[in-house]
Motif scaffolding. Sequence first.
Motif, PDB file in Angstrom:
ATOM      1  N   LEU A 182      35.579  -0.967 -35.421  1.00  0.00           N
ATOM      2  CA  LEU A 182      34.323  -0.868 -34.685  1.00  0.00           C
ATOM      3  C   LEU A 182      34.505  -1.323 -33.240  1.00  0.00           C
ATOM      4  O   LEU A 182      33.874  -0.780 -32.325  1.00  0.00           O
ATOM      5  CB  LEU A 182      33.244  -1.697 -35.375  1.00  0.00           C
ATOM      6  N   ALA A 186      33.639   1.073 -30.158  1.00  0.00           N
ATOM      7  CA  ALA A 186      32.623   0.660 -29.189  1.00  0.00           C
ATOM      8  C   ALA A 186      33.064   0.896 -27.754  1.00  0.00           C
ATOM      9  O   ALA A 186      32.225   1.018 -26.852  1.00  0.00           O
ATOM     10  CB  ALA A 186      32.287  -0.815 -29.394  1.00  0.00           C
ATOM     11  N   THR A 203      23.209   2.306 -36.386  1.00  0.00           N
ATOM     12  CA  THR A 203      24.421   2.072 -35.595  1.00  0.00           C
ATOM     13  C   THR A 203      24.322   0.780 -34.788  1.00  0.00           C
ATOM     14  O   THR A 203      25.306   0.033 -34.688  1.00  0.00           O
ATOM     15  CB  THR A 203      24.691   3.264 -34.657  1.00  0.00           C
ATOM     16  N   PHE A 207      27.140  -2.318 -35.061  1.00  0.00           N
ATOM     17  CA  PHE A 207      27.865  -2.889 -33.921  1.00  0.00           C
ATOM     18  C   PHE A 207      27.482  -4.352 -33.709  1.00  0.00           C
ATOM     19  O   PHE A 207      28.330  -5.187 -33.380  1.00  0.00           O
ATOM     20  CB  PHE A 207      27.596  -2.070 -32.657  1.00  0.00           C
ATOM     21  N   PRO A 214      28.297  -1.419 -27.850  1.00  0.00           N
ATOM     22  CA  PRO A 214      28.826  -0.061 -27.731  1.00  0.00           C
ATOM     23  C   PRO A 214      28.640   0.505 -26.327  1.00  0.00           C
ATOM     24  O   PRO A 214      27.723   0.131 -25.597  1.00  0.00           O
ATOM     25  CB  PRO A 214      27.990   0.722 -28.749  1.00  0.00           C
TER      26      PRO A 214
END
Length: 299
Positions: A182, A186, A203, A207, A214
Amino acid sequence: MDARQLSYFLAVVEHGGFTRAADALHLAQPSLCQAIRALERELGARLFQRAGRGVVLTSAGEALVAPARRVALELVAAREAVASVVGLVAGRVDLVVQPAAADAAGELTARFRQRHPAVTVRIVEPRRPPYLTRDLREGDAQLGLSYLPVTETQGLVVEPLREVEMVAVLPPGTPAGETVSLADLAQLPLVVGAPGTAWRHLTDGLFADAGVAPHVAVESAFREAVGPLITAGGLAAMMPAALAPPGAVATPLNPPVRRTLALLRRPGALPPAAEAFLRSAKLQSPQGREELRDQPPSG
């Protein structure tokens, strides 16, 4: 005034007297007379008057005949409608769907209609986005299909169906790796859902849980725009593997990220067609089949 009184009234009209009407209704004549007198008291008017050995309608009685017959026809139609739905000869399922779960809705509906082709299924987006839970609470739909978590689920029943793997979806030509973290995802220019959409909520939560911010390049309220933005626009995204557009590079996330697909509903009994849809959906998932096996047989 109730349906029983109106049916008794029509029986007297059709048979021309209380004796023959009572025989046809398999009812004691005093009971029939009491029911008609109660109806007359409620309406404040005499409905019949004696004529020889029988009775004839008064002007008030004549005025009641047509409305009473309409009610009788509506009751017959109601009984037939219920009987047809119980047997799933007809019926309708109203399903409100989170846009990200649209493909799953199509799959579940196709399987359901293989078993119940006469039942109509209406699939709609939430009328009060971003939360389909409002549509359920206000009676706009019988069932809701969404990936969890879903906000504002208080007072609703959540029926988990299956776990769905989330993947990193990268532009065509991206060197294929075994996994993507992740944190690495990002840093790429991303297309995400518009603020307030369920996809964006999902989402952002993932994150945030990973402790990374992100790089949002495009926010889109339209899922149809996501594929071209990835395949032609060079953007990346995170979504269920089944939704990756053709040509894109779908790569597993590390650590794996899975989300649960679920049906939501109001508490209490569902209409027969909606209950059959729920059961059909559960039969398509290992978890649902296990739950159904654990349920005691009905009846």
